[in-house]
Design an enzyme around this catalytic site. Structure first.
Site, PDB file in Angstrom:
ATOM      1  N   HIS A  17     -25.045  -7.150  19.703  1.00 25.91           N
ATOM      2  CA  HIS A  17     -23.956  -8.585  19.555  1.00 25.91           C
ATOM      3  C   HIS A  17     -22.579  -9.743  20.802  1.00 25.91           C
ATOM      4  CE1 HIS A  17     -22.555  -6.889  15.075  1.00 25.91           C
ATOM      5  NE2 HIS A  17     -22.695  -5.840  16.549  1.00 25.91           N
ATOM      6  N   LYS A  45     -14.860 -18.883  24.652  1.00 26.97           N
ATOM      7  CA  LYS A  45     -14.413 -19.554  23.690  1.00 26.97           C
ATOM      8  C   LYS A  45     -13.953 -20.791  23.598  1.00 26.97           C
ATOM      9  CE  LYS A  45     -13.760 -14.641  21.194  1.00 26.97           C
ATOM     10  NZ  LYS A  45     -14.901 -14.626  19.767  1.00 26.97           N
ATOM     11  N   LYS A  60     -15.937 -18.399   7.309  1.00 26.87           N
ATOM     12  CA  LYS A  60     -15.044 -18.451   6.751  1.00 26.87           C
ATOM     13  C   LYS A  60     -14.264 -19.596   6.229  1.00 26.87           C
ATOM     14  CE  LYS A  60     -13.849 -13.680   8.531  1.00 26.87           C
ATOM     15  NZ  LYS A  60     -13.352 -12.980   9.829  1.00 26.87           N
ATOM     16  N   LYS A  74      -8.853 -17.466  16.817  1.00 27.34           N
ATOM     17  CA  LYS A  74      -9.748 -16.234  17.365  1.00 27.34           C
ATOM     18  C   LYS A  74      -9.289 -15.755  18.842  1.00 27.34           C
ATOM     19  CE  LYS A  74     -12.525 -19.643  17.483  1.00 27.34           C
ATOM     20  NZ  LYS A  74     -14.265 -19.336  16.821  1.00 27.34           N
ATOM     21  N   ARG A  75      -9.353 -14.639  18.919  1.00 23.91           N
ATOM     22  CA  ARG A  75      -9.234 -13.601  20.323  1.00 23.91           C
ATOM     23  C   ARG A  75      -9.505 -15.112  21.264  1.00 23.91           C
ATOM     24  NH1 ARG A  75      -8.947  -8.052  20.864  1.00 23.91           N
ATOM     25  NH2 ARG A  75      -8.514  -9.120  22.750  1.00 23.91           N
ATOM     26  N   THR A 110     -17.799 -15.558  13.292  1.00 25.60           N
ATOM     27  CA  THR A 110     -18.258 -15.602  11.384  1.00 25.60           C
ATOM     28  C   THR A 110     -16.584 -16.007  11.299  1.00 25.60           C
ATOM     29  OG1 THR A 110     -17.103 -13.430  12.422  1.00 25.60           O
ATOM     30  CG2 THR A 110     -18.996 -12.992  11.752  1.00 25.60           C
TER      31      THR A 110
HETATM   32  C1  TH1 Z   1     -18.452 -10.057  19.065  1.00 23.97           C
HETATM   33  C2  TH1 Z   1     -19.660 -11.501  19.323  1.00 23.97           C
HETATM   34  O1  TH1 Z   1     -18.741 -11.881  20.138  1.00 23.97           O
HETATM   35  C3  TH1 Z   1     -19.287 -12.454  18.268  1.00 23.97           C
HETATM   36  O2  TH1 Z   1     -19.127 -14.030  18.409  1.00 23.97           O
HETATM   37  C4  TH1 Z   1     -20.217 -11.666  16.705  1.00 23.97           C
HETATM   38  O3  TH1 Z   1     -19.611 -12.643  16.022  1.00 23.97           O
HETATM   39  C5  TH1 Z   1     -19.104 -10.731  16.162  1.00 23.97           C
HETATM   40  O4  TH1 Z   1     -19.331  -9.994  17.329  1.00 23.97           O
HETATM   41  C6  TH1 Z   1     -19.580 -10.024  15.139  1.00 23.97           C
HETATM   42  O5  TH1 Z   1     -21.747  -9.842  15.041  1.00 23.97           O
HETATM   43  C7  TH1 Z   1     -18.348  -9.347  19.574  1.00 23.97           C
HETATM   44  N1  TH1 Z   1     -17.475  -8.470  19.774  1.00 23.97           N
HETATM   45  C8  TH1 Z   1     -17.347  -7.390  20.540  1.00 23.97           C
HETATM   46  C9  TH1 Z   1     -16.151  -6.064  20.628  1.00 23.97           C
HETATM   47  C10 TH1 Z   1     -16.511  -5.450  22.236  1.00 23.97           C
HETATM   48  C11 TH1 Z   1     -17.748  -6.165  23.228  1.00 23.97           C
HETATM   49  C12 TH1 Z   1     -18.949  -7.230  22.760  1.00 23.97           C
HETATM   50  C13 TH1 Z   1     -18.650  -7.681  21.266  1.00 23.97           C
HETATM   51  S1  TH1 Z   1     -19.487  -8.723  20.863  1.00 23.97           S
HETATM   52  C14 TH1 Z   1     -15.861  -4.644  22.707  1.00 23.97           C
END
Ligand code: TH1
Length: 841
Positions: free
Chosen positions: A374, A573, A682, A567-568, A678
């Site tokens: 991810h 970002k 939405k 978002k976070r 994502t």
């Molecule tokens: C997120 C990605 O940043 C985001 O772009 C993506 O859409 C989402 O995953 C779903 O695929 C991620 N969240 C985390 C959280 C942790 C470690 C790596 C990632 S990547 C704790």
């Protein structure tokens, strides 16, 4: 099997089998019964919270009956199941979702009205299940919804954290974290005190030979902790399937505290073992896209993985099949590298406990696992010090070394001339201290590796995992572009838009096949339809404006353009780019005459998101946004032309209010850094346009909806490296408009400049790693295009309608079908006969 009721007595059971309510009267009866008995209250003592509890219990009763039937059906069919291992499940609220998926919301609404409650208020009582940080956890939740809605036999496995993601409060413009204790009353989980697994840690390994002269390793225990299962039913939308999410909670293995110590007055050490054990599942680590390498986190990972595998293996062994059939019965998907130890644990079970040969075991392991990556951010790639793994899991470290040895041997045979290749791909990084590279272990131990959007899947093949493509060939690597569930993100969050679409597309079929949305495009020129469309967006904005007023005390004009970034908070970002842009807009307005200002388009800039508690820069960004809001919102020259709002404690249930109210939303990560995103999906699905970089799923969204319907800007991923290099080794001049923004900050326009110094110097003096200055000009220009486009409301509404009509691809149903076919090799299992539910509302 021993607990099964003998045949002659089953008739009595069948006669009395619970059915759950079927109509409004039945629902009311169940609510009253739960208020009066389960909750021990009465009509003289029933507030909204009690109404919520009783309503949830009535629905939970129905869910668990469907759950039981589904599990029986799946066990009987004995077909392949998929197990989704995720450290995060960001479920949000369950009641509204259960009502809609079961198809009884109308009944509940009417029943609650008769009992004296508004269904909306009752739904609002629920505490979010917030066992996740952001996109990764929410993706897992959308996947569970799709798996059940498509009738796949599937279980989720996770941790039952006592504390979910912290609650965010803003005090004097700063983020404060408050613990999220959410288990006071949770009707959606079923404790299974009979389903427990003993998990061991520490200790040492000794070797012996068995009767046949084979070397056997024994892991002797240092410490044992008990895992207790809690099951959460996951109803499919308008299907007979209710799947299971199993969350593990840690307890002391003895189950009791030490009475001897207690009696001799050592109260504290008497409970110490208990507390130590319970600490494992106590709290979710609050970092998104960051690996901090804490021992407790590794303990959490092994605890959860070992309990889940024990459970999966136990289920497989019931049918007494030969081990080689394991991958025909079981697919396990690793949600990022967090569950990678599952690969090692399965190899250990097969070799050490079941006596298989190494190679036979390893074939089974590799066929069983799939790994989803991810992120490419280096600080998020998990690595564990060899010494820590050795201490906590001594046998696992040996197995990791053996896996690595056999892997490197095959690499050496295939690439005998490439001397540097072995250290580059080794699962063990030869650093000080040595580290286990979890992503490499996950690749070697899986039969498929996927990224989460096309650009991202290409990037992993050409950058971080390039060598592995040469070694394993390109077919091991694939793409599955993320998706979102239209049930929650359209039907539940935006009910009026869903109803309007249903009216034009011949019912709610689009919720099961989102490509049916394309019929909406036929109405893009239909006057009445357009009017209703615009009215719905306006009503959603009024609702958000009311929410902003009641929580922040800020009055915003619902006719203004709502510009949203939720978002976070993370430098990649680029919320800092957004707030610098807002400051630029403010300075521009201030420099205008009142006459000129009359021509400006009113805007509301809305921010929301949590910063990891230890992430200093992210906290500075939050502070700057709040300070800018303080100044701008009170400036009488500006009035309604610009408002800046930071919404506290962004979470799933708040997203359901915010997303449908957006005109434009921001997805502006430095190109190549956001794997998918994502929320971009939405927002578009809810009838908002987006401004974004050529990153993650933005690129595929553009391809689907058309480039005229999205506002793209900024550096391309392929140019990022060169620019960074130029910043460091060339002269770095910053954008002149951005320089003016910095000047205003440094003059104290938004309070003490020292507070924001690091945000400025990161861009100006420290290499601008995220290319804020490089992209600033095109960002500001593109926002001017947004203003211009918004003035033409007719054209704007057309863009929105067209975009929604073309979003079918981004359903998580499509995504799950791709996993099922390309990675898991599983088929749906439909219920036969009358067990099936009618279509939802
Ligand atoms: C997120 C990605 O940043 C985001 O772009 C993506 O859409 C989402 O995953 C779903 O695929 C991620 N969240 C985390 C959280 C942790 C470690 C790596 C990632 S990547 C704790």
């Amino acid at each position: 099997v021993e607990a099964s009721i003998p045949e002659p007595q089953r008739e009595a059971w069948l006669k009395h089998q619970a059915g759950g309510f079927k109509d409004k009267d039945g629902f009311e009866k169940e609510v009253v019964r739960h208020v009066e008995t389960t909750l021990a209250r009465s009509m003289f003592n029933c507030d909204e919270s009690a109404a919520y509890s009783a309503t949830s219990l009535a629905f939970r009763d129905r869910l668990i009956l469907e759950w039981n039937r589904t599990q029986q059906r799946q066990t009987y069919a004995d077909s392949k199941r998929v197990y989704y291992l995720s450290l995060e499940f960001l479920m949000g609220r369950a009641l509204d979702n259960a009502m809609l998926n079961i198809g009884s919301k109308d009944i509940a609404k009417a029943g609650l009205t008769e009992l004296g409650f508004r269904i909306e208020d009752v739904i609002q009582q629920e505490h979010d299940a917030a066992l996740g940080n952001g996109g990764l956890g929410r993706l897992a939740a959308c996947f569970l919804d799709s798996l059940a809605s498509l009738n796949y036999p599937a279980w989720g496995y996770g941790l039952r954290y006592r504390y979910g993601i912290f609650k965010q409060e803003i005090i004097d413009g700063y983020q404060m974290e408050v613990p999220d204790y959410w288990l006071d009353f949770n009707p959606w989980e079923f404790p299974r005190h009979d389903v427990t697994v003993d998990i061991q840690f520490y200790g040492h390994v000794h070797k012996s030979t068995d009767a046949s002269g084979r070397a056997v390793s024994h892991w002797e225990c240092g410490e044992t902790v008990k895992a207790v299962a809690y099951d959460v039913p996951i109803p499919g939308y308008a299907t007979p399937t209710t799947n299971n999410l199993r969350l593990w909670s840690s307890k002391a293995a003895s189950g009791e505290f030490d009475f001897q110590k207690f009696n001799s007055g050592e109260y504290e050490s008497a409970v110490a073992e208990q507390q130590r054990a319970e600490t494992i599942s106590a709290v979710l680590y609050p970092n998104d896209n960051l690996d901090r390498g804490k021992e407790l986190r590794l303990k959490q990972q092994y605890f959860w993985v070992a309990a889940s595998l024990y459970d999966i293996v136990r289920r497989f062994k019931k049918a007494k099949r030969p081990w080689r059939e394991f991958p025909d019965q079981v697919a396990i998907q690793l949600n990022d590298t967090h569950p990678t130890l599952a690969i090692v644990e399965l190899q250990r079970i097969l070799v050490d406990l079941e006596g298989l040969d190494w190679d036979d075991a390893w074939n089974i392991v590799v066929q069983t696992f799939g790994y989803t990556n991810h992120t490419v951010l280096p600080e998020a790639l998990e690595k564990w010090p060899v010494g820590l793994v050795q201490h906590l899991l001594p046998r696992h470290l040996q197995i990791i070394y053996d896996i690595n040895l056999f892997f490197l041997q095959t690499v050496e045979r295939a690439f005998p001339k490439d001397r540097d290749l072995l250290p580059r791909v080794s699962i063990i990084e030869e650093s000080q201290p040595k580290m286990v590279r979890m992503a490499f272990l996950a690749i070697v131990g899986s039969h498929k590796v996927n990224g989460v959007a096309e650009l991202h899947s290409d990037l992993i093949k050409t950058t971080i995992f390039k060598d592995f493509v040469s070694i394993f060939g390109p077919d091991k690597f694939t793409n599955v572009t993320n998706g979102i569930t239209p049930r929650r993100w359209l039907h539940q969050a935006n009910p009026r838009l869903s109803a309007l679409i249903a009216a034009k597309t011949g019912g709610l079929g689009f919720l099961k096949d989102l490509t049916l949305l394309n019929k909406v495009e036929l109405y893009v020129n239909d006057k009445a339809f357009r009017k209703e469309w615009a009215d719905i967006k306006y009503a959603n904005k009024v609702r958000l404006a009311d929410y902003i007023k009641s929580t922040k005390g800020i009055t915003v004009n619902p006719a203004a353009l709502f510009d949203v970034q939720v978002k976070r908070i993370h430098e990649y970002k680029r919320q800092q780019l957004n707030i610098f842009g807002v400051i630029h807009r403010y300075l521009t307005l201030k420099a205008q005459t009142p006459e000129e200002r009359k021509k400006a388009l009113p805007r509301v800039s809305i921010f929301g998101g949590k910063a990891a508690p230890g992430y200093w820069m992210a906290k500075q960004i939050i502070h700057l946004i709040n300070q800018v809001g303080n100044v701008v919102n009170q400036d009488e020259d500006i009035g309604d032309l610009l408002k800046v709002v930071f919404l506290e404690d962004y979470n799933v249930s708040k997203a359901e209010i915010i997303v449908p109210a957006s005109d434009i939303s921001e997805h502006i990560s430095t190109a190549g850094t956001e794997a998918s995103g994502t929320s971009n999906m939405k927002f578009v699905l809810s009838g908002g346009l987006i401004i974004g970089t050529c990153d993650g799923a933005n690129i595929e969204i553009t391809r689907e909806i058309g480039e005229h319907n999205i506002f793209l800007f900024g550096t391309l991923a392929e140019d990022v490296e060169d620019l960074r290099h130029a910043h460091t080794y060339g002269t770095h001049t910053i954008d002149p408009d951005l320089a003016k923004v910095f000047e205003a900050i440094e003059q104290g326009t938004f309070g003490e400049p020292e507070n924001f110094a690091s945000l400025v110097t990161a861009v100006r003096d420290h290499g601008d790693y995220y290319l804020v200055s490089d992209d600033f000009h095109s960002y500001v220009e593109t926002h001017a295009l947004v203003d211009e486009a918004y003035r033409d409301q007719e054209e704007w509404v057309s863009k929105c309608i067209t975009s929604v009509a073309r979003m079918g691809f981004f359903s998580s149903d499509r995504c799950i079908n791709e996993y099922a076919e390309g990675i898991w090799n599983i088929e749906p299992l439909r219920g036969e006969g009358p067990g099936g539910l009618e279509a939802g509302e």
